[in-house]
Write a protein that holds these residues in place. Structure first.
Motif, mmCIF file in Angstrom:
data_model
loop_
_atom_site.group_PDB
_atom_site.id
_atom_site.type_symbol
_atom_site.label_atom_id
_atom_site.label_comp_id
_atom_site.label_asym_id
_atom_site.label_seq_id
_atom_site.Cartn_x
_atom_site.Cartn_y
_atom_site.Cartn_z
ATOM 1 N N ALA A 141 63.633 54.526 -38.939
ATOM 2 C CA ALA A 141 64.460 53.441 -38.409
ATOM 3 C C ALA A 141 64.081 53.087 -36.974
ATOM 4 C CB ALA A 141 65.932 53.835 -38.466
ATOM 5 N N ASP A 142 63.378 53.983 -36.280
ATOM 6 C CA ASP A 142 63.018 53.752 -34.884
ATOM 7 C C ASP A 142 61.636 53.114 -34.727
ATOM 8 O OD1 ASP A 142 65.416 54.855 -33.981
ATOM 9 O OD2 ASP A 142 64.600 56.891 -34.102
ATOM 10 N N ILE A 143 60.940 52.881 -35.832
ATOM 11 C CA ILE A 143 59.628 52.232 -35.770
ATOM 12 C C ILE A 143 59.826 50.726 -35.955
ATOM 13 C CG2 ILE A 143 57.362 52.015 -36.846
ATOM 14 C CD1 ILE A 143 57.598 54.950 -37.650
ATOM 15 N N PRO A 144 59.456 49.929 -34.954
ATOM 16 C CA PRO A 144 59.713 48.485 -35.054
ATOM 17 C C PRO A 144 58.840 47.808 -36.103
ATOM 18 C CG PRO A 144 58.408 48.963 -33.094
ATOM 19 C CD PRO A 144 58.796 50.290 -33.682
ATOM 20 N N THR A 145 59.428 46.824 -36.774
ATOM 21 C CA THR A 145 58.703 45.991 -37.728
ATOM 22 C C THR A 145 58.785 44.550 -37.251
ATOM 23 O OG1 THR A 145 59.187 47.446 -39.594
ATOM 24 C CG2 THR A 145 58.567 45.184 -40.106
ATOM 25 N N VAL A 146 57.635 43.901 -37.169
ATOM 26 C CA VAL A 146 57.612 42.496 -36.779
ATOM 27 C C VAL A 146 57.102 41.691 -37.967
ATOM 28 C CG1 VAL A 146 55.341 42.793 -35.720
ATOM 29 C CG2 VAL A 146 56.720 40.811 -35.117
ATOM 30 N N VAL A 147 57.793 40.589 -38.285
ATOM 31 C CA VAL A 147 57.453 39.756 -39.441
ATOM 32 C C VAL A 147 57.069 38.367 -38.934
ATOM 33 C CG1 VAL A 147 58.239 38.813 -41.630
ATOM 34 C CG2 VAL A 147 59.047 41.062 -40.878
ATOM 35 N N ASP A 148 55.886 37.895 -39.323
ATOM 36 C CA ASP A 148 55.420 36.576 -38.919
ATOM 37 C C ASP A 148 55.987 35.500 -39.849
ATOM 38 O OD1 ASP A 148 54.127 34.894 -37.236
ATOM 39 O OD2 ASP A 148 52.090 35.411 -37.848
ATOM 40 N N ASP A 149 55.775 34.262 -39.465
ATOM 41 C CA ASP A 149 56.340 33.146 -40.231
ATOM 42 C C ASP A 149 55.836 33.094 -41.667
ATOM 43 O OD1 ASP A 149 57.720 32.394 -37.982
ATOM 44 O OD2 ASP A 149 56.288 30.841 -37.381
ATOM 45 N N ASP A 150 54.600 33.554 -41.911
ATOM 46 C CA ASP A 150 54.034 33.501 -43.260
ATOM 47 C C ASP A 150 54.425 34.696 -44.119
ATOM 48 O OD1 ASP A 150 52.530 35.547 -42.191
ATOM 49 O OD2 ASP A 150 50.615 34.475 -42.254
ATOM 50 N N VAL A 156 54.789 48.845 -36.241
ATOM 51 C CA VAL A 156 54.024 49.242 -35.061
ATOM 52 C C VAL A 156 54.352 50.695 -34.736
ATOM 53 C CG1 VAL A 156 53.439 48.687 -32.676
ATOM 54 C CG2 VAL A 156 54.167 46.863 -34.239
ATOM 55 N N ILE A 157 53.459 51.605 -35.125
ATOM 56 C CA ILE A 157 53.693 53.031 -34.920
ATOM 57 C C ILE A 157 53.354 53.434 -33.491
ATOM 58 C CG2 ILE A 157 52.956 55.347 -35.652
ATOM 59 C CD1 ILE A 157 52.540 54.033 -38.469
ATOM 60 N N THR A 158 52.202 52.988 -33.013
ATOM 61 C CA THR A 158 51.851 53.215 -31.619
ATOM 62 C C THR A 158 50.989 52.055 -31.130
ATOM 63 O OG1 THR A 158 50.901 54.779 -30.022
ATOM 64 C CG2 THR A 158 49.812 54.603 -32.153
ATOM 65 N N GLY A 159 51.040 51.796 -29.822
ATOM 66 C CA GLY A 159 50.348 50.650 -29.249
ATOM 67 C C GLY A 159 51.264 49.447 -29.166
ATOM 68 N N ASN A 160 50.718 48.337 -28.719
ATOM 69 C CA ASN A 160 51.463 47.086 -28.575
ATOM 70 C C ASN A 160 50.870 46.027 -29.491
ATOM 71 O OD1 ASN A 160 53.421 47.318 -26.062
ATOM 72 N ND2 ASN A 160 51.542 48.431 -25.551
ATOM 73 N N PHE A 161 51.745 45.337 -30.231
ATOM 74 C CA PHE A 161 51.267 44.341 -31.183
ATOM 75 C C PHE A 161 52.335 43.286 -31.388
ATOM 76 C CE2 PHE A 161 50.137 42.625 -35.346
ATOM 77 C CZ PHE A 161 48.772 42.440 -35.190
ATOM 78 N N TRP A 162 51.945 42.021 -31.240
ATOM 79 C CA TRP A 162 52.852 40.890 -31.432
ATOM 80 C C TRP A 162 54.159 41.077 -30.654
ATOM 81 C CZ3 TRP A 162 52.394 39.962 -37.463
ATOM 82 C CH2 TRP A 162 51.162 39.325 -37.724
ATOM 83 N N GLY A 163 54.054 41.579 -29.437
ATOM 84 C CA GLY A 163 55.223 41.702 -28.579
ATOM 85 C C GLY A 163 56.074 42.926 -28.812
ATOM 86 N N LYS A 164 55.669 43.799 -29.726
ATOM 87 C CA LYS A 164 56.416 45.023 -29.992
ATOM 88 C C LYS A 164 55.589 46.243 -29.574
ATOM 89 C CE LYS A 164 60.090 43.316 -32.151
ATOM 90 N NZ LYS A 164 61.476 43.538 -31.701
ATOM 91 N N GLY A 166 55.075 50.377 -30.077
ATOM 92 C CA GLY A 166 55.386 51.508 -30.940
ATOM 93 C C GLY A 166 56.090 52.606 -30.168
ATOM 94 N N PRO A 167 56.921 53.423 -30.843
ATOM 95 C CA PRO A 167 57.705 54.449 -30.156
ATOM 96 C C PRO A 167 56.920 55.698 -29.781
ATOM 97 C CG PRO A 167 58.172 54.483 -32.501
ATOM 98 C CD PRO A 167 57.253 53.324 -32.272
ATOM 99 N N VAL A 168 55.740 55.885 -30.361
ATOM 100 C CA VAL A 168 54.920 57.056 -30.029
ATOM 101 C C VAL A 168 54.107 56.720 -28.782
ATOM 102 C CG1 VAL A 168 53.185 58.675 -30.857
ATOM 103 C CG2 VAL A 168 54.800 57.656 -32.468
ATOM 104 N N ASP A 169 54.218 57.572 -27.731
ATOM 105 C CA ASP A 169 53.510 57.251 -26.494
ATOM 106 C C ASP A 169 52.843 58.499 -25.901
ATOM 107 O OD1 ASP A 169 55.581 58.723 -25.450
ATOM 108 O OD2 ASP A 169 56.550 57.080 -24.422
ATOM 109 N N GLY A 170 52.084 58.266 -24.833
ATOM 110 C CA GLY A 170 51.426 59.368 -24.148
ATOM 111 C C GLY A 170 50.278 59.986 -24.913
ATOM 112 N N ILE A 171 49.666 59.214 -25.817
ATOM 113 C CA ILE A 171 48.585 59.740 -26.644
ATOM 114 C C ILE A 171 47.248 59.528 -25.938
ATOM 115 C CG2 ILE A 171 47.498 59.601 -28.909
ATOM 116 C CD1 ILE A 171 50.444 60.618 -28.793
#
Length: 303
Positions: A141-150, A156-164, A166-171
């Motif tokens: 539930a803590d892992i963000p999901t981003v859905v595009d218009d299509d 997003v598990i780790t890193g930054n993508f489409w403005g979100k 990921g909750p895993v950091d310091g890797i």
């Protein structure tokens, strides 16, 4: 913008690990130059409990980070630091083994007997090989999901993508780790870091990964209404796709859509000395680790 060309595709191979767990190895225990900083990826997927219940009993790790991503079922874990818990559907555990840890992972499946997940190994640079071990357990539930218009959906598990983020950091590898689902017959352009090593692993449906010219993939054949349907150049289930340099991945989903892991990380470019779950830079460091395992000093009490 430059599309990343596909440099090759390979199929995951069945193998046994742990105490007799049936899984598919996507890559690992070979030349690491194309996947650096990533060392290994396993796909543990089974609907027969007798093929995974034996699990992965107590074993050591040093010099790496392991990332366990569970899709179906539950994995119980415990370690020499006193940590214990359970990973449920959609959850992630990122373990930094560092100077050394002993742990076990026991897959339990779900009520239907299904178990599905992935384990990825990321190398640590020499400066962090002997860092203090740590865990990050992230619930689904803590892992963000981003859905595009299509309708394209990205966890997003780790890193930054489409403005979100990921909750895993310091890797250490500073990776991008995504779970991507593209709807049927949809073409999608996904941004990635230009010089990071990047791969996609298709685990559901099929699609075409393109460069600026022709599609590259493997032929998928299926039967529809009693007739054989030949779907040309679709990359299908349990296929690893490797890419060259560029800052965009282009994928076109087949008629059933496509779901894949998209993983990207900056190469470490250091020597790799490897013995099972212990990965160091030199043979001498491996030998020292084995001596410490034998004499009981592998686990460091202070750093």
């Amino acid at each position: 913008m430059t599309f990343r060309p596909v440099t090759g595709t390979t199929r995951a191979k069945p193998t046994l690990e742990g105490a007799g767990v049936h899984l598919h190895r996507v890559f690992g225990f070979g030349d690491t130059s194309e996947t650096d900083p990533f060392l290994l990826l396993d796909d543990f997927r089974n609907d027969a409990p007798e093929k995974y219940r034996q699990g992965f009993p107590w074993h050591p790790h040093r010099g790496i980070e392991t990332i366990t991503y569970v899709l179906e079922g539950t994995v119980e874990h415990s370690d020499s630091l006193g940590n214990s818990g359970a990973l449920g559907p959609g959850s992630v555990q990122w373990m930094t083994a560092g100077s050394g840890i002993l742990h076990q992972e026991m897959p339990l499946g779900n009520a239907k007997g299904q178990m599905h997940g992935f384990q990825l190994w990321a190398n640590l640079p020499s400066s962090l090989k002997m860092t203090a071990p740590r865990y990050q357990d992230i619930q689904g539930a803590d892992i963000p999901t981003v859905v595009d218009d299509d309708g394209t959906s990205v966890r997003v598990i780790t890193g930054n993508f489409w403005g979100k983020a990921g909750p895993v950091d310091g890797i250490a590898a500073d990776p991008l780790y995504l779970d991507v689902s593209v709807p049927p017959n949809t073409r999608k352009v996904l941004p990635v870091d230009t010089y990071s090593h990047t791969f996609a692993y298709v685990f559901a449906g099929a699609g075409t990964f393109r460069d600026a010219s022709d599609p590259v993939g493997v032929r998928v054949e299926k039967e529809v209404d009693g007739q054989e349907l030949n779907i040309r150049d679709l990359t299908g289930n349990r296929t690893l796709v490797r890419f060259g340099t560029g800052d965009e991945i282009v994928v076109t989903a087949g008629p059933e859509g496509v779901r894949f892991l998209l993983v990207s990380g900056k190469p470490i470019q250091e020597p790799v000395a490897w013995h099972g779950p212990i990965v160091m830079n030199t043979r001498a460091e491996l030998q020292q680790a084995m001596r410490e395992l034998n004499n009981g000093t592998f686990i460091r009490s202070a750093h």
